[in-house]
Enzyme design. Structure first.
Site, short mmCIF file in Angstrom:
data_model
loop_
_atom_site.label_atom_id
_atom_site.label_comp_id
_atom_site.label_asym_id
_atom_site.label_seq_id
_atom_site.Cartn_x
_atom_site.Cartn_y
_atom_site.Cartn_z
N HIS A 62 -2.40 -44.65 -4.35
CA HIS A 62 -2.99 -45.27 -5.54
C HIS A 62 -4.13 -44.41 -6.09
O HIS A 62 -4.17 -44.08 -7.28
CB HIS A 62 -3.48 -46.67 -5.17
CG HIS A 62 -4.12 -47.39 -6.31
ND1 HIS A 62 -5.48 -47.35 -6.53
CD2 HIS A 62 -3.59 -48.13 -7.31
CE1 HIS A 62 -5.74 -48.06 -7.61
NE2 HIS A 62 -4.62 -48.54 -8.10
N MET B 159 -5.28 -7.21 9.43
CA MET B 159 -4.68 -6.28 10.38
C MET B 159 -5.57 -5.06 10.55
O MET B 159 -6.64 -4.99 9.95
CB MET B 159 -3.28 -5.92 9.92
CG MET B 159 -2.32 -7.09 10.14
SD MET B 159 -0.67 -6.73 9.64
CE MET B 159 -0.87 -6.51 7.90
N TYR C 272 13.38 -33.55 -21.15
CA TYR C 272 11.91 -33.47 -21.14
C TYR C 272 11.35 -33.71 -19.75
O TYR C 272 12.03 -34.24 -18.88
CB TYR C 272 11.30 -34.47 -22.14
CG TYR C 272 11.48 -35.92 -21.76
CD1 TYR C 272 10.57 -36.57 -20.92
CD2 TYR C 272 12.58 -36.65 -22.22
CE1 TYR C 272 10.75 -37.89 -20.56
CE2 TYR C 272 12.76 -37.98 -21.86
CZ TYR C 272 11.85 -38.60 -21.02
OH TYR C 272 12.02 -39.89 -20.65
N SER D 10 15.21 -41.90 -17.01
CA SER D 10 14.01 -41.16 -16.66
C SER D 10 13.92 -41.17 -15.15
O SER D 10 13.93 -42.24 -14.52
CB SER D 10 12.79 -41.83 -17.29
OG SER D 10 11.64 -41.10 -16.92
N CYS E 130 9.68 -38.51 -14.88
CA CYS E 130 8.32 -39.01 -15.07
C CYS E 130 7.58 -39.22 -13.76
O CYS E 130 6.47 -39.73 -13.74
CB CYS E 130 8.32 -40.29 -15.91
SG CYS E 130 9.12 -41.66 -15.09
N ARG F 282 -3.52 -1.61 -6.49
CA ARG F 282 -2.67 -2.80 -6.45
C ARG F 282 -3.07 -3.70 -7.61
O ARG F 282 -4.14 -3.53 -8.19
CB ARG F 282 -2.83 -3.55 -5.12
CG ARG F 282 -4.25 -3.99 -4.89
CD ARG F 282 -4.41 -4.60 -3.52
NE ARG F 282 -5.81 -4.82 -3.26
CZ ARG F 282 -6.32 -5.02 -2.05
NH1 ARG F 282 -5.56 -5.01 -1.00
NH2 ARG F 282 -7.60 -5.24 -1.90
N GLY G 146 -8.12 -7.73 5.48
CA GLY G 146 -8.88 -7.84 6.72
C GLY G 146 -8.12 -8.43 7.89
O GLY G 146 -8.69 -8.66 8.95
N ARG H 282 7.40 -48.74 -19.99
CA ARG H 282 8.13 -49.30 -18.85
C ARG H 282 7.73 -50.76 -18.65
O ARG H 282 6.56 -51.09 -18.61
CB ARG H 282 7.81 -48.52 -17.58
CG ARG H 282 8.53 -49.10 -16.38
CD ARG H 282 8.32 -48.28 -15.16
NE ARG H 282 6.99 -48.51 -14.61
CZ ARG H 282 6.51 -47.84 -13.57
NH1 ARG H 282 7.23 -46.88 -13.01
NH2 ARG H 282 5.32 -48.09 -13.10
N GLY I 88 12.42 -41.33 -11.85
CA GLY I 88 11.15 -41.71 -11.23
C GLY I 88 11.14 -41.11 -9.83
O GLY I 88 11.49 -41.75 -8.84
N ASP J 16 9.39 -42.69 -6.53
CA ASP J 16 10.18 -43.64 -5.76
C ASP J 16 11.48 -43.02 -5.27
O ASP J 16 11.92 -43.32 -4.16
CB ASP J 16 10.47 -44.90 -6.60
CG ASP J 16 9.32 -45.88 -6.51
OD1 ASP J 16 8.87 -46.15 -5.37
OD2 ASP J 16 8.85 -46.37 -7.55
N ARG K 130 2.87 -47.02 -17.87
CA ARG K 130 3.02 -47.99 -16.77
C ARG K 130 2.28 -49.26 -17.19
O ARG K 130 1.06 -49.33 -17.09
CB ARG K 130 2.40 -47.46 -15.49
CG ARG K 130 3.14 -46.29 -14.84
CD ARG K 130 2.31 -45.80 -13.65
NE ARG K 130 3.05 -44.96 -12.74
CZ ARG K 130 2.88 -43.65 -12.61
NH1 ARG K 130 2.00 -43.02 -13.35
NH2 ARG K 130 3.58 -42.97 -11.73
N LYS L 141 0.83 -1.21 0.00
CA LYS L 141 0.00 0.00 0.00
C LYS L 141 0.87 1.26 0.00
O LYS L 141 0.67 2.17 -0.81
CB LYS L 141 -0.92 -0.02 1.23
CG LYS L 141 -1.92 1.12 1.24
CD LYS L 141 -2.69 1.15 2.55
CE LYS L 141 -3.90 0.37 2.52
NZ LYS L 141 -5.17 0.76 2.29
N ARG M 281 -3.26 3.01 8.84
CA ARG M 281 -3.57 1.68 8.27
C ARG M 281 -2.32 0.84 8.15
O ARG M 281 -1.24 1.36 7.92
CB ARG M 281 -4.14 1.82 6.85
CG ARG M 281 -5.42 2.56 6.73
CD ARG M 281 -5.75 2.69 5.23
NE ARG M 281 -6.55 3.84 4.97
CZ ARG M 281 -7.87 3.81 4.74
NH1 ARG M 281 -8.51 2.66 4.74
NH2 ARG M 281 -8.54 4.91 4.52
C1 PEP Z 1 8.22 -43.01 -9.96
O1 PEP Z 1 8.58 -43.79 -9.08
O2 PEP Z 1 8.43 -41.79 -9.92
C2 PEP Z 1 7.45 -43.51 -11.10
C3 PEP Z 1 7.15 -42.70 -12.10
O3 PEP Z 1 7.02 -44.80 -11.04
P1 PEP Z 1 5.74 -45.26 -10.19
O4 PEP Z 1 5.03 -44.03 -9.71
O5 PEP Z 1 4.93 -46.08 -11.11
O6 PEP Z 1 6.38 -46.05 -9.10
MG MG Z 2 8.50 -45.93 -9.47
#
Ligand code: PEP
Ligand code: MG
Length: 890
Positions: free
Chosen positions: A468, A107, A867, A780, A847, A352, A105, A630, A782, A785, A574, A26, A96
């Site tokens: 999951h 203060m 990537y 790649s 990934c 602002r 709101g 994979r 992961g 994990d 997967r 402000k 203020r």
């Molecule tokens: C990971 O482990 O990042 C991965 C992409 O494999 P998943 O999630 O299937 O274990």
């Molecule tokens: Mg994995």
């Protein structure tokens, strides 16, 4: 000596917009507006450094501040021609807060400061309006008593209600000067009674009290909670702005209002706002009176009668419109403004950057670039990639009411509404009958997949952001709220208890997967639009980014969605997810439970055609683009049968008896399946599994190549590798099968073999793993994990304690959502460096779920990965985030 007081207004500007860390948002913008010649009431800002010092010195001010504040007051006096405490025509000020980022709101504010029994007479005389003077005085006492003296405001409100009742009126505006005068005396008596000492009369005492109270409100409970929820550091402190009062409540040529320079919900280029004639700022916000429209067009569109400001105060409106243009040109962004008109004179109280919906953000950025106000690059940087989520999934109608009964993790974005159902089979049946279903489970497992697919949304009581339910839901683009711990589900009775309510199967609930909210009843949703501004901005973003963006997808439908969203290949297919189908999962179970190689081979033979068919479909959709497949990586606990019926089905399929199967399942049960017999360990011990998969991949690729068109580029990926020796064994297996298939088919094609980096050992041994003819041709990361194994935190159990860890600041963000760059990131850096040293040109990607997280994508850019791969609905977010990362890092 450090300067703590910064003056503005009346042609003076000691600060500027860039000083927001020091002056707060402000204060910095008031100084900036003053410096570009806009009408700002004069004042001064006490800096955030003063706030820090105030706390360091036990909530006291240094002596030197007296002179600085006196200088500030003198500045206001000089510009306004009024004197603070002058009984004939007093200067009044507002006090203020103003932090670096707006904390609406949270203060405190004090208005009309400087009034006492003498100066109120002067104000009455000078304004010629005793009613206004006494009304201002009582407002001041009320605010000051609440904010500075800490008295409960209930008693004050009660006194006002009684005054109105006695007089037989309903509105504050029906009270007259004498009524306000009487009420003021009552208020002062309330203060004496509550405090044991009189209300402070000396304007200077009032000022110091207010400054201390506003600095003090930085550490009030409200402000602290807000900071925690919005990740605002506690040591930033607030600034305090002391400014000459201007009054919007001085008759019908006075007004006060708030405005946006463009429509904050659609982004349309039109002024948008509300105002009230003869009112103080608080009246607009407080909702006591219904504000009127700013523009005639808006009033007509709404069919409202009360005159717009454009009609009621045309001249000042014209000035205001000019100010809007000046501000947009100056700040080069949509502004959110507060203004007051005092007897025909316009004053700017605040500007602002305006908050806006995702849709408005896109439209404003694209319009402003096309208007030449900003560059295309700036337009790209203006959009919060995560905000795009709002546009990619159906969202809850913001205007609708929400009856929230529980809150879980925002596991997969979008809104969904449907009948609660507690098992997958019922979900499938009811969905097939045309009903909208929300699948509610304690947690999900592969045997719920068909139900998840049939459902509009998924709700679980347990499980974190990479559980999951969360991973599968995001992959499918289904909204999901996971880990809503307050849910108590009774599968037998087909009902759940939540937030003190019983919800039976078939009752309608609504989920907001973007906030984690669970609501009872139907909340209407609105559908996304991916064309227009969205498309334009994406074209601009793609021209800037270096990182390629691929998708994590395993079904033809997900691959098609991903390609529509601009994916440049598949970064992770997967294969175990391809077996979730009810008739396939039985064959997978048969394979897992087989006693010997022969048993496994017979199950695998049944899986081969299905697998080959899926690969063919994916290769066709992704023609000409790389597809990373994979090899099987099933954490066994996700695939072993549990229910009686499931065992019976496997028995039917394999010819084995249920008892044998049960014994075998018990033998296979693992203490720690996430670290157990999964990934390439399965391929090492049962090579026939990977042989079947490799065969399916190459046969499918050749079939697609034969059809003409661009041949697919298969990248065969080996999961959970820890050592070079594992990779060498699996790679030679793949090459042997490829050679066999190519010989059988009479043609060959290019392919790569690479590995996931999911274990710290693999990251450290990256040089050896990548080296030579038998090494990996790509890595790649992961990171799901890799995060689990680096931090030693189970993906499936993290949900129970990550929340408190983030709240306590141990992690800035959930490391399963946003990459832990210090730890996991360091392993990625090491692996990238060692891998590239051993194999120049080694292809590197990510990934894990982090591939769709903008902060993690910025890390990938810095580490020069090739990537990122994200779930289909995250692809546009990743494209934008990658462009931003390239612009920022490049
Ligand atoms: C990971 O482990 O990042 C991965 C992409 O494999 P998943 O999630 O299937 O274990
Ligand atoms: Mg994995």
């Amino acid at each position: 000596m450090t300067q703590y007081v910064f003056r503005f207004g009346g042609g003076v500007a000691e600060g500027k917009a860039g000083d927001r860390n020091l002056l707060g948002g402000k204060g910095a913008n008031l100084a900036e507006m003053g410096s570009i010649g806009l009408p700002v009431p004069p004042g001064f800002t006490l800096s955030t450094e003063m706030c820090t010092r105030f706390y360091e010195e036990g909530e006291r001010f240094p002596d030197s501040l007296r002179d600085e504040v006196a200088g500030g007051i003198a500045h206001i006096e000089q510009v306004t021609g009024k004197t603070f405490g002058d009984p004939s025509d007093p200067l009044l000020v507002s006090v203020r807060s103003g932090a670096r980022v707006s904390m609406p709101g949270m203060m405190d504010t004090v208005l009309n400061l400087g009034l006492n029994d003498e100066t109120v007479q002067g104000l009455a005389a000078a304004s010629g309006d005793p009613r206004f003077a006494w009304d201002s005085y009582r407002r001041f006492i009320q605010m000051y008593s609440d904010v500075v003296l800490g008295l409960d405001h209930g008693a004050f409100e009660e006194a006002l209600e009684i005054a109105k009742e006695d007089k037989g009126v309903h509105l504050d505006t029906d009270l007259e000067a004498a009524d306000w005068e009487r009420l003021t005396a009552q208020y002062k008596a309330l203060v004496l009674e509550g405090l044991g000492r009189p209300f402070p009369d000396d304007p200077h005492d009032q000022l110091w009290g207010a400054i201390a109270a506003v600095f003090g409100s930085w550490n009030g409970d409200r402000a602290k909670t807000y900071r925690r929820l919005h990740n605002i550091p506690h040591d930033w402190g607030t600034a305090v702005n002391v400014q000459a009062m201007v009054f919007g409540n001085r008759g019908d040529s006075s007004a006060t209002g708030v405005a946006f320079t463009r429509d904050p919900s659609t982004g349309e280029r039109c002024y948008y706002g509300e105002y009230l004639i003869n009112a103080q700022g608080e009246d607009v916000v407080a909702g006591i009176r219904t504000p009127q429209y700013l523009t005639r067009a808006a009033r007509e569109k709404a069919g409202a009668k009360a005159a717009s400001m454009e009609e009621a105060l045309p001249e000042v409106y014209g000035q205001l419109a000019e100010v809007f243009e000046t501000l947009e040109r100056h700040y080069r962004d949509m502004q959110d403004i507060e203004f007051t008109v005092e007897r025909g004179k316009l004053w700017m109280l605040q500007t602002r950057t305006g908050k806006r919906t995702a849709k408005a953000a896109l439209r404003i950025a694209v319009d402003m670039a096309q208007e030449g106000l900003i560059s295309e690059k700036e337009a790209i940087l203006r959009i919060d990639p995560l905000q795009l989520d709002q546009l990619l999934h159906p969202t809850l109608d913001p205007a609708a009411e929400r009856d929230v009964v529980a809150k879980g993790l925002p596991a997969s974005p979008g809104a969904a509404c449907g009948k609660a159902v507690f098992d997958a089979d019922t979900a499938v049946q009811r969905a097939a009958a045309g009903e909208d279903i929300i699948l509610v489970r304690v947690e999900t497992s592969p045997e719920d997949i068909h139900g998840m697919h049939a459902a509009r949304g998924i709700l679980t009581a347990r499980g974190g952001m990479t559980s999951h339910a969360a991973v599968v839901a995001r992959g499918m683009g289904r909204p999901c709220v996971s880990g809503a711990g307050s849910l108590s589900i009774d599968y037998k009775a087909r009902r759940m208890r939540v937030g003190g309510r019983d919800i039976a199967e078939g009752e309608v609930i609504t989920l907001d997967g973007s906030t984690g909210e669970v609501m009872v009843g139907e909340v209407p949703t609105v559908q996304p639009e991916l064309v227009g501004d969205f498309g334009t901005l994406m074209v601009w973003a793609d021209a800037q980014r270096r990182l390629k963006v691929r998708a994590n997808a395993e079904t033809p439908k997900d691959c098609a969605t991903a390609r529509e969203f601009g994916a440049e290949g598949v970064g992770l297919c997967r294969t175990e997810h391809m077996f979730f189908d009810p008739d396939r999962i039985t064959n997978v179970r048969q394979m897992i439970l087989a006693q010997d190689e022969g048993g496994r081979r017979s199950a695998l033979e049944k899986l081969l055609p299905a697998q080959r068919g899926d690969f063919e479909a994916i290769f066709r959709i992704m023609s000409g683009l790389p597809v990373t497949i994979r090899l099987l990586d099933p954490p066994l606990h996700e695939f072993l049968p549990h229910a009686e019926e499931e065992f019976a089905e496997v028995a039917r399929a394999s010819g084995a008896d249920v008892e044998t199967l049960r014994r075998r399942a018990a033998e296979l049960a693992e203490a720690n399946p996430m670290l157990g017999h999964r990934g390439c360990r399965l391929g090492i011990t049962y090579p026939e599994i990977y042989e079947m998969q490799a065969r399916a991949i190459f046969e499918a690729a050749i079939a697609v190549a034969r059809d003409g068109g661009e041949p697919p580029i298969p990248e065969v990926m080996v999961p959970l590798v820890a050592t070079r020796a594992e990779l060498v064994i699996i790679r030679s297996l793949i090459e042997r099968v490829a050679a066999e298939v190519f010989r059988e088919q009479g043609r060959s094609l290019n392919y790569l073999v690479g590995t996931m980096i999911e274990l710290p050992r693999a990251a450290l041994a990256a040089g050896a793993i990548a080296e030579g003819d038998q090494g990996a041709e790509f890595f790649s990361f992961g990171t799901n994990d890799l995060t689990q194994t680096t931090l030693g935190i189970s993906r499936d159990d993290a949900g129970r304690f990550i929340g408190p860890y983030v709240e306590k600041g141990i992690f800035a963000r959930d490391p399963f959502v946003s990459l832990d760059t210090e730890g996991v990131g360091e392993l990625i850096r090491i692996a990238a460096e060692r891998g590239r040293a051993a194999r120049p040109g080694l292809k590197l990607g990510i990934c894990g779920e982090h591939g769709g997280d903008p902060a993690s994508i910025a890390f990938c850019e810095r580490t020069r990965l090739d990537y990122v791969s994200a779930s289909p609905y995250r692809v546009p977010i990743a494209r934008l985030a990658a462009a931003q990362a390239a612009l920022r890092e490049g």
